[in-house]
Motif scaffolding. Structure first.
Motif, PDB file in Angstrom:
ATOM      1  N   CYS A  34       0.830  -1.205   0.000  1.00 46.11           N
ATOM      2  CA  CYS A  34       0.000   0.000   0.000  1.00 46.11           C
ATOM      3  C   CYS A  34       0.863   1.253   0.000  1.00 46.11           C
ATOM      4  O   CYS A  34       0.603   2.206  -0.727  1.00 46.11           O
ATOM      5  N   HIS A  38      -0.159   2.868  -3.202  1.00 51.21           N
ATOM      6  CA  HIS A  38      -1.361   3.658  -2.955  1.00 51.21           C
ATOM      7  C   HIS A  38      -1.078   4.901  -2.127  1.00 51.21           C
ATOM      8  O   HIS A  38      -1.975   5.431  -1.482  1.00 51.21           O
ATOM      9  N   CYS A  65      -4.727   2.398   2.884  1.00 46.69           N
ATOM     10  CA  CYS A  65      -5.858   3.020   2.225  1.00 46.69           C
ATOM     11  C   CYS A  65      -7.085   2.144   2.483  1.00 46.69           C
ATOM     12  O   CYS A  65      -6.955   1.028   2.972  1.00 46.69           O
ATOM     13  N   CYS A  68      -6.968  -1.416   0.913  1.00 43.54           N
ATOM     14  CA  CYS A  68      -6.042  -2.343   1.553  1.00 43.54           C
ATOM     15  C   CYS A  68      -6.477  -2.672   2.972  1.00 43.54           C
ATOM     16  O   CYS A  68      -6.198  -3.756   3.468  1.00 43.54           O
TER      17      CYS A  68
HETATM   18 ZN    ZN Z   1      -3.690   0.527  -0.450  1.00 41.33          ZN
END
Ligand code: ZN
Length: 146
Positions: A34, A38, A65, A68
């Motif tokens: 992540c 992300h 996030c 995730c």
């Molecule tokens: Zn993520």
């Protein structure tokens, strides 16, 4: 480093320890994935929530996030409920695929990304994972031949 005297003799204790270890590895892999993939998404999410947390700062907040986080929660639940924990090592080499197809795809992606990188970030854990995965694979092959 703390010693909590994990070498318990009772099988339930061993299983519980395995469960914990699997959760730890899973969590680390998802986090790593992540963070690298992300980062921007998570920042946006934090801002839209009006969170006071500074992105990428400190270890206290949930660093994932929303996607995730859902994946992590799902994976944790699978590990928690896995009836095969005693006989296998890690979910990644379990024969019974209890992950929902969509989640399995995501987990696979996370593993593909984080698996090799774990060597750099968490070498001890990564090596342990690899060793027990190999051991497990050999054991499964043996069983299949019988
Ligand atoms: Zn993520």
């Amino acid at each position: 480093m703390k010693r909590d005297g994990t070498p318990g003799k009772a099988p339930e204790r061993k299983t519980a320890g395995k469960r914990e270890k699997e959760k730890q590895v899973m969590e680390l892999m998802i986090r790593l994935y992540c963070r690298k993939n992300h980062g921007e998404r998570r920042k946006k999410e934090l801002y839209s929530l009006g969170s006071a947390e500074v992105p990428g700062h400190g270890q206290t907040g949930d660093e994932l996030c929303s996607e995730c986080r859902a994946l992590r929660d799902y994976a944790m639940l699978r590990i928690e409920k896995c009836p095969f924990m005693e006989t296998k090592t890690f979910c990644s080499n379990c024969r019974v695929h209890c992950y929902r197809a969509e989640m399995r795809e995501k987990i696979r992606e996370v593993m593909r990304f984080s698996g090799p990188r774990m060597i750099f970030y968490h070498p001890v854990m990564a090596v342990r994972h690899v060793v027990s995965s190999i051991r497990e694979k050999k054991r499964m092959e043996r069983e299949e031949r019988q």
